[in-house]
Enzyme design. Structure first.
Site, short mmCIF file in Angstrom:
data_model
loop_
_atom_site.label_atom_id
_atom_site.label_comp_id
_atom_site.label_asym_id
_atom_site.label_seq_id
_atom_site.Cartn_x
_atom_site.Cartn_y
_atom_site.Cartn_z
N LYS A 61 -8.29 -11.19 31.18
CA LYS A 61 -9.43 -12.25 30.77
C LYS A 61 -8.42 -13.50 30.65
CE LYS A 61 -12.84 -13.55 27.58
NZ LYS A 61 -13.37 -13.03 26.29
N GLU B 74 1.76 -7.29 28.28
CA GLU B 74 1.89 -6.02 29.11
C GLU B 74 1.50 -6.37 30.61
OE1 GLU B 74 0.30 -6.62 26.09
OE2 GLU B 74 0.20 -4.60 24.98
N GLY C 92 -13.59 -8.79 26.02
CA GLY C 92 -12.77 -7.79 26.99
C GLY C 92 -13.39 -6.30 27.01
N ARG C 93 -13.86 -5.87 25.86
CA ARG C 93 -14.33 -4.46 25.93
C ARG C 93 -15.82 -4.35 26.44
NH1 ARG C 93 -13.28 -6.55 21.04
NH2 ARG C 93 -14.94 -6.96 19.36
N GLU D 25 -13.05 -1.28 17.96
CA GLU D 25 -12.57 -2.79 18.20
C GLU D 25 -13.67 -3.74 17.74
OE1 GLU D 25 -10.79 -3.95 22.11
OE2 GLU D 25 -9.70 -5.53 21.16
N HIS E 203 -11.98 25.38 21.60
CA HIS E 203 -10.90 26.37 21.13
C HIS E 203 -9.79 25.77 20.55
CE1 HIS E 203 -12.55 29.34 23.92
NE2 HIS E 203 -12.82 28.33 24.69
N LYS F 90 -0.39 -8.68 18.42
CA LYS F 90 0.34 -9.46 19.61
C LYS F 90 1.04 -10.31 19.03
CE LYS F 90 -3.73 -9.23 22.96
NZ LYS F 90 -4.71 -9.99 23.32
O1 F6P Z 1 -6.39 -5.80 22.92
C1 F6P Z 1 -7.11 -6.87 22.63
C2 F6P Z 1 -7.68 -7.33 23.80
O2 F6P Z 1 -7.84 -8.79 23.57
C3 F6P Z 1 -8.95 -6.79 24.21
O3 F6P Z 1 -10.00 -7.19 23.69
C4 F6P Z 1 -8.72 -7.26 25.62
O4 F6P Z 1 -9.52 -6.49 26.42
C5 F6P Z 1 -7.36 -7.19 26.03
O5 F6P Z 1 -6.62 -7.33 24.88
C6 F6P Z 1 -6.59 -7.53 27.22
O6 F6P Z 1 -6.99 -8.98 27.30
P1 F6P Z 1 -6.84 -9.79 28.58
O7 F6P Z 1 -8.00 -9.33 29.28
O8 F6P Z 1 -6.96 -11.28 28.14
O9 F6P Z 1 -5.49 -9.49 29.23
#
Ligand code: F6P
Length: 545
Positions: free
Chosen positions: A204, A210, A265-266, A351, A382, A510
């Site tokens: 987003k 990452e 994002g979520r 979150e 189990h 972050k």
């Molecule tokens: O981990 C936090 C967050 O902001 C999430 O809400 C989001 O989905 C994710 O990082 C990844 O963010 P982006 O889509 O901006 O790379």
């Protein structure tokens, strides 16, 4: 003190829950409990009769929802009010599954039109890939999709694709890379062929460490496997709000799928972040997924609170967290395709509702979001179900099962169902000391031994559960199910008056991670940090190479 915990209804609930009889008694008293405490909506059936509640509990919970203005808060979300107050954003993932003829105006723009344009672009792309008309740099068709993203840009597409495996295009395969751990991308790329691999970079913000790092490594792998810089256009696409940054990064402008600030994002799998899903199951099935969610949106927006499935589920979760001291909530899926859902709901809920202040900044004096966890039945039976049955913690459970299997193999499904229903029954009724003694009759044990063993076999029961059934796991029922949990999360956040749509804790992680990165690289000294962080950084510097 917050207004909420001072309210009369809150305090009535507190007193009422103490006096409520064991669920066994409630079932004996009311033979129609299953009929009166179950409901259907959007292809889903919810049995909520195995909860610590009678009609008075329900009335008090609905009263609490009314007093905290839940209905107008639901309306505010659908209307596009700026309910994410700390980030000054509307929350309109529901617009992503709106019907094309709907109008949702935000800042003077009908955002449904923008959503439809993006869906049309997705449809064209999906056809190009699946028909084989989109060629890789050596003229071969695409066979493998590698989706790179993290958080909401990872879990949604991954879990939904996994859940809808019976609908997959047989000529395509997909792989998901989230973690920055180099092992993840290395292992995923090992069996792949650069000539037939398409990378989707989902971010987003287009600034997540990452995802940027994994994409750079993917590019290196692509080039080192014989492709050139010019070939990137046929093999890399991006989904982002930050089109400028994506272009600067080297993604061809035509290969960028937009998304918007008003999608968290979520909550983003319904947007172009769902492109890997659409590629795997086809655009018609992707639209069916959206339709399922849209049906649940309509149900949530228009159904009276007392018959509203997400409201009922949200209120029960609140009941256990706030009045029975439950610290966690378990999601148990009795369908192998749904094995990833607990992790998805974990992100969604934790979150969203892992917060400690109300909207005006007042510190809460009640528990907010529980720890969400879970797994796949029958495997968990189990293992950790032992604690559900006999541990000291109260852990409300959701059992989720389709009535028909995609793989109706011999006795498998009937056995799966017997386990699912058997677990909810055992949790509810437990086993009394006397019943355990009766079971030990005829065993070669002394009276004292029998008494001791019966104490170990005793189970208090009265452990609450919801059971959610659907006819079959389809894109439509899955869409409804996920939207059900989204709205259930909203309900709790709305009653607690917290912001379910920001994530400052995650943001702190972050920025501190970035700061430590500069120190690990020795650009910056770490001695002014706490001695533990300093020590760990020095150890890494000395020993990591
Ligand atoms: O981990 C936090 C967050 O902001 C999430 O809400 C989001 O989905 C994710 O990082 C990844 O963010 P982006 O889509 O901006 O790379």
């Amino acid at each position: 003190m917050t207004e909420l915990t001072q309210s009369q209804t809150w305090n009535e609930l507190k007193a009422h829950t103490k006096d409520l009889p064991h669920m066994r008694v409630l079932f004996e008293q009311d033979k129609l409990r299953f009929d009166t405490m179950s409901t259907s909506a959007c292809g889903l059936f919810l049995d909520y009769s195995k909860n610590r509640a009678n009609q008075e509990t329900l009335s008090l919970l609905f009263k609490l929802a009314e007093e905290t203005k839940l209905a107008s808060k639901i309306k505010a979300m659908f209307d596009g009010d700026v309910i994410n107050t700390t980030e000054k954003r509307a929350v309109l993932h529901t617009a992503l599954r709106a019907k094309p003829e709907q109008k949702i105006i935000l800042d003077g723009i009908n955002i449904v039109e923008e959503v439809q344009q993006t869906q049309a672009k997705m449809a064209t792309f999906v056809t190009a890939i699946t028909s084989g008309s989109w060629k890789g740099y050596t003229g071969k068709s695409i066979t493998d999709i590698v989706s790179i993203g993290i958080g909401g840009s990872f879990l949604g597409p991954k879990i939904v694709s996994q859940a809808l495996r019976p609908y997959w295009n047989k000529d395509l395969n997909c792989h998901f890379v989230g973690n920055v751990d180099g092992t993840s991308i290395t292992e995923k790329l090992k069996p792949l062929d650069a000539e037939t691999t398409l990378f989707i970079m989902s971010s987003k913000s287009f600034s997540t460490q990452e995802t940027l790092t994994n994409t750079l490594s993917a590019k290196d792998w692509f080039i080192s496997n014989g492709a050139s810089q010019a070939d990137i256009a046929q093999h890399f696409v991006a989904v982002t709000t930050n089109v400028a940054k994506a272009t600067e990064f080297g993604i061809d402008a035509d290969n960028i799928f937009p998304m918007w600030d008003w999608v968290g994002g979520r909550y983003s799998l319904w947007s172009a972040i769902g492109l890997p899903i659409a590629l795997m199951i086809g655009m018609d099935n992707f639209r069916e997924l959206l339709d399922g969610a849209h049906e649940m949106d309509k149900h949530f927006a228009n159904t009276p609170l007392s018959e509203n499935m997400p409201v009922i589920m949200g209120l029960f979760s609140l009941l256990y967290g706030n009045f029975h001291n439950a610290q966690s909530h378990v999601v148990l899926t009795y369908d192998h395709y749904l094995r990833g859902l607990p992790a998805y709901f974990q992100q969604l809920d934790m979150e969203s509702n892992g917060k400690s202040v109300t909207l005006d900044g007042t510190r809460v004096d009640f528990s907010t979001g529980p720890v969400i966890w879970g797994g796949e039945g029958t495997n968990g039976q189990h293992a950790y179900h032992q604690l559900l049955h006999q541990g000291t913690a109260l852990i409300p459970a959701d059992f989720i099962m389709p009535l028909k299997s995609h793989n109706p193999l011999g006795e498998h499904h009937i056995q799966l169902a017997s386990n699912c229903f058997g677990q909810t029954q055992a949790l509810m009724q437990g086993r009394s000391y006397e019943e355990a003694l009766v079971e030990l009759e005829g065993c070669d044990l002394s009276i004292d031994e029998k008494s001791t063993i019966a104490k170990h076999k005793e189970m208090q029961g009265n452990k609450p559960s919801n059971t959610i059934l659907m006819d079959k796991l389809t894109p439509g029922t899955l869409g409804s199910l996920i939207a059900l949990y989204e709205h259930r999360t909203f309900v709790q956040g709305a009653i607690w008056d917290i912001n379910s749509f920001d994530q400052w804790g995650v943001e702190l992680g972050k920025s501190l991670g970035n700061d430590v990165l500069t120190r690990l690289g020795a650009e910056k000294d770490a001695s002014e940090l706490d001695c533990s962080s300093n020590g760990l950084i020095n150890m890494f510097r000395q020993q990591s190479i």
